[in-house]
Structures are given as C-alpha cells and as structure tokens.
Scaffold this motif. Structure first.
Motif, PDB file in Angstrom:
ATOM      1  N   THR A 108      34.756  -6.434  69.499  1.00 15.55           N
ATOM      2  CA  THR A 108      34.516  -6.285  70.938  1.00 15.55           C
ATOM      3  C   THR A 108      33.181  -5.597  71.194  1.00 15.55           C
ATOM      4  OG1 THR A 108      36.877  -6.247  71.430  1.00 15.55           O
ATOM      5  CG2 THR A 108      35.425  -5.235  73.069  1.00 15.55           C
ATOM      6  N   ARG A 109      32.903  -4.516  70.449  1.00 13.78           N
ATOM      7  CA  ARG A 109      31.625  -3.804  70.629  1.00 13.78           C
ATOM      8  C   ARG A 109      30.436  -4.673  70.248  1.00 13.78           C
ATOM      9  NH1 ARG A 109      34.866   0.683  68.976  1.00 13.78           N
ATOM     10  NH2 ARG A 109      34.286   0.437  66.794  1.00 13.78           N
ATOM     11  N   LYS A 110      30.547  -5.411  69.140  1.00 13.78           N
ATOM     12  CA  LYS A 110      29.456  -6.288  68.712  1.00 13.78           C
ATOM     13  C   LYS A 110      29.217  -7.404  69.730  1.00 13.78           C
ATOM     14  CE  LYS A 110      29.879  -5.695  63.706  1.00 13.78           C
ATOM     15  NZ  LYS A 110      30.153  -6.403  62.437  1.00 13.78           N
ATOM     16  N   ASP A 111      30.307  -8.025  70.184  1.00 13.59           N
ATOM     17  CA  ASP A 111      30.176  -9.100  71.176  1.00 13.59           C
ATOM     18  C   ASP A 111      29.563  -8.579  72.471  1.00 13.59           C
ATOM     19  OD1 ASP A 111      31.294 -10.857  69.365  1.00 13.59           O
ATOM     20  OD2 ASP A 111      33.230 -10.996  70.379  1.00 13.59           O
ATOM     21  N   ALA A 112      29.964  -7.389  72.901  1.00 16.16           N
ATOM     22  CA  ALA A 112      29.421  -6.812  74.134  1.00 16.16           C
ATOM     23  C   ALA A 112      27.929  -6.550  73.989  1.00 16.16           C
ATOM     24  CB  ALA A 112      30.160  -5.519  74.486  1.00 16.16           C
ATOM     25  N   TYR A 113      27.524  -6.046  72.835  1.00 18.13           N
ATOM     26  CA  TYR A 113      26.093  -5.810  72.595  1.00 18.13           C
ATOM     27  C   TYR A 113      25.308  -7.120  72.697  1.00 18.13           C
ATOM     28  CZ  TYR A 113      21.767  -5.307  70.022  1.00 18.13           C
ATOM     29  OH  TYR A 113      20.450  -5.363  69.652  1.00 18.13           O
ATOM     30  N   LEU A 114      25.800  -8.144  71.984  1.00 11.88           N
ATOM     31  CA  LEU A 114      25.099  -9.436  72.027  1.00 11.88           C
ATOM     32  C   LEU A 114      25.105 -10.032  73.429  1.00 11.88           C
ATOM     33  CD1 LEU A 114      26.113 -11.211  68.713  1.00 11.88           C
ATOM     34  CD2 LEU A 114      23.849 -10.398  69.372  1.00 11.88           C
ATOM     35  N   ALA A 115      26.214  -9.932  74.132  1.00 14.34           N
ATOM     36  CA  ALA A 115      26.297 -10.482  75.493  1.00 14.34           C
ATOM     37  C   ALA A 115      25.268  -9.805  76.404  1.00 14.34           C
ATOM     38  CB  ALA A 115      27.702 -10.317  76.055  1.00 14.34           C
ATOM     39  N   ARG A 116      25.136  -8.486  76.284  1.00 12.88           N
ATOM     40  CA  ARG A 116      24.128  -7.772  77.097  1.00 12.88           C
ATOM     41  C   ARG A 116      22.729  -8.283  76.794  1.00 12.88           C
ATOM     42  NH1 ARG A 116      27.161  -3.413  75.418  1.00 12.88           N
ATOM     43  NH2 ARG A 116      25.521  -2.712  73.998  1.00 12.88           N
ATOM     44  N   ARG A 117      22.442  -8.492  75.523  1.00 10.50           N
ATOM     45  CA  ARG A 117      21.108  -8.978  75.145  1.00 10.50           C
ATOM     46  C   ARG A 117      20.891 -10.411  75.626  1.00 10.50           C
ATOM     47  NH1 ARG A 117      18.093  -5.323  72.013  1.00 10.50           N
ATOM     48  NH2 ARG A 117      16.526  -6.778  72.738  1.00 10.50           N
ATOM     49  N   LEU A 118      21.920 -11.237  75.534  1.00 10.22           N
ATOM     50  CA  LEU A 118      21.798 -12.632  75.960  1.00 10.22           C
ATOM     51  C   LEU A 118      21.648 -12.757  77.470  1.00 10.22           C
ATOM     52  CD1 LEU A 118      24.457 -14.221  73.595  1.00 10.22           C
ATOM     53  CD2 LEU A 118      21.969 -14.543  73.479  1.00 10.22           C
ATOM     54  N   GLU A 119      22.247 -11.839  78.224  1.00 10.40           N
ATOM     55  CA  GLU A 119      22.146 -11.885  79.682  1.00 10.40           C
ATOM     56  C   GLU A 119      20.703 -11.754  80.168  1.00 10.40           C
ATOM     57  OE1 GLU A 119      24.786  -8.856  81.083  1.00 10.40           O
ATOM     58  OE2 GLU A 119      26.562 -10.085  80.707  1.00 10.40           O
ATOM     59  N   SER A 120      19.856 -11.134  79.366  1.00  9.07           N
ATOM     60  CA  SER A 120      18.463 -10.948  79.775  1.00  9.07           C
ATOM     61  C   SER A 120      17.623 -12.206  79.539  1.00  9.07           C
ATOM     62  CB  SER A 120      17.846  -9.761  79.030  1.00  9.07           C
ATOM     63  OG  SER A 120      17.708 -10.063  77.644  1.00  9.07           O
ATOM     64  N   LEU A 121      18.194 -13.201  78.888  1.00  9.09           N
ATOM     65  CA  LEU A 121      17.461 -14.441  78.607  1.00  9.09           C
ATOM     66  C   LEU A 121      17.695 -15.462  79.705  1.00  9.09           C
ATOM     67  CD1 LEU A 121      18.338 -14.853  74.819  1.00  9.09           C
ATOM     68  CD2 LEU A 121      16.302 -13.783  75.815  1.00  9.09           C
ATOM     69  N   ASP A 122      16.727 -16.364  79.843  1.00 12.85           N
ATOM     70  CA  ASP A 122      16.935 -17.440  80.817  1.00 12.85           C
ATOM     71  C   ASP A 122      17.817 -18.532  80.197  1.00 12.85           C
ATOM     72  OD1 ASP A 122      15.318 -19.239  79.288  1.00 12.85           O
ATOM     73  OD2 ASP A 122      13.521 -18.660  80.388  1.00 12.85           O
ATOM     74  N   ALA A 123      18.239 -19.461  81.024  1.00 12.73           N
ATOM     75  CA  ALA A 123      19.175 -20.506  80.597  1.00 12.73           C
ATOM     76  C   ALA A 123      18.609 -21.348  79.454  1.00 12.73           C
ATOM     77  CB  ALA A 123      19.547 -21.396  81.785  1.00 12.73           C
ATOM     78  N   ASP A 124      17.313 -21.636  79.482  1.00 15.60           N
ATOM     79  CA  ASP A 124      16.710 -22.432  78.401  1.00 15.60           C
ATOM     80  C   ASP A 124      16.786 -21.708  77.062  1.00 15.60           C
ATOM     81  OD1 ASP A 124      16.107 -24.550  80.066  1.00 15.60           O
ATOM     82  OD2 ASP A 124      14.023 -23.932  80.385  1.00 15.60           O
ATOM     83  N   ASP A 125      16.500 -20.408  77.064  1.00 16.09           N
ATOM     84  CA  ASP A 125      16.562 -19.641  75.819  1.00 16.09           C
ATOM     85  C   ASP A 125      18.000 -19.550  75.302  1.00 16.09           C
ATOM     86  OD1 ASP A 125      13.841 -19.253  75.694  1.00 16.09           O
ATOM     87  OD2 ASP A 125      13.895 -17.206  76.469  1.00 16.09           O
ATOM     88  N   ARG A 126      18.958 -19.365  76.213  1.00 17.36           N
ATOM     89  CA  ARG A 126      20.361 -19.323  75.782  1.00 17.36           C
ATOM     90  C   ARG A 126      20.779 -20.674  75.204  1.00 17.36           C
ATOM     91  NH1 ARG A 126      20.952 -16.460  80.545  1.00 17.36           N
ATOM     92  NH2 ARG A 126      22.071 -18.167  81.525  1.00 17.36           N
ATOM     93  N   ALA A 127      20.334 -21.760  75.815  1.00 18.17           N
ATOM     94  CA  ALA A 127      20.654 -23.095  75.298  1.00 18.17           C
ATOM     95  C   ALA A 127      20.022 -23.299  73.915  1.00 18.17           C
ATOM     96  CB  ALA A 127      20.176 -24.170  76.274  1.00 18.17           C
TER      97      ALA A 127
END
Length: 145
Positions: A108-127
């Motif tokens: 849960t902690r690892k996923d939350a960390y990654l999710a926070r970092r991914l939220e700062s990316l735009d849709a193209d970078d996430r894709a």
C-alpha cells in the motif's frame, strides 16, 4: 531527430534507473525487513507452502543463507513452519497472518508513493509508462525469472 540507443546503452540506462526506483520503493515501504527478508516473505506468500530448500532454489541463494533469513522471519512472527507430510526431515513454510498484514501495508505504501509521482505526469507520459510496463512484463515472461 531522435536517435535510437543501442541495446547496450539502453540496458545500462535501464539497469541504473530500475535500481534507483527499487531503492526508493524500499525506502518508502518503511518495512523493518532487509531486502532478502522481504524477497523471501514475498516468495513464500506467492509460491508457498515451500520447504526451505525450495525457497533457496527460488531465491537463488545457498541453503545456509535461507536458514538465517528464515530464522529472522520466524522470530518476527512473519512465517509459520509445519511438518512436511511427504518428508519428515523437512518443514513447510507459510506466511503468518502478521506477515500477510505487513506485506499488504508495504504494498500500500509503495503503491501510494508511485501513484503520487504518476499524478504529476501528463496523460501522454502515463500512457508511455503503461506501454513500457507492458514491455517489461513481456520481457520478463519471455526470459524467465
């Protein structure tokens, strides 16, 4: 025009970046376990019940190393040992409820960390990362573990 890196150059870059991500995730996990202990606990959870020898084979370490790791996991109450009905000289290892709870909290902690970092990316970078994850998964399946 962007040049395509050689396989060797890309391998070197990925090795460093993946190691850095893995180190950062270990830091974010906040688990009281070493990387070896965590790996053993995850392997027991995923493939158990296992004998210590089977765990050593899966982790690609020597039996004495596994014995030390298991001792620490057992002291912490994270694994359970039961007699192996097919071999009285051995035991079967499973993850205890406390071990399962710890692994769930770490994930849960690892996923939350990654999710926070991914939220700062735009849709193209996430894709792009989604596609890269699929490629890495395919590479690992084709190459074996």
């Amino acid at each position: 025009m962007r040049t395509i890196p050689t396989s060797s150059d890309l391998a070197s870059r990925l090795r460093v970046d993946i190691a850095r991500v893995a180190r950062r995730l270990r830091q974010e996990a906040g688990a009281p376990l070493s990387p070896s202990q965590t790996a053993a606990l995850v392997t027991i959870e995923r493939h158990g019940p296992l004998t210590p020898s089977e765990l050593a084979t899966r982790e690609r370490v020597q039996r004495p190393t596994v014995t030390r790791v298991l001792g620490r996991l057992e002291e912490a109450g994270l694994i359970l040992r039961a007699g192996d009905p097919s071999d009285r000289r051995s035991c079967l290892l499973t993850v205890s409820p406390e071990g399962s709870d710890l692994l769930a909290a770490v994930r849960t902690r690892k996923d939350a960390y990654l999710a926070r970092r991914l939220e700062s990316l735009d849709a193209d970078d996430r894709a792009t990362l989604d596609r890269a994850a699929a490629i890495l998964e395919r590479m690992l399946e084709e190459g074996g573990e």
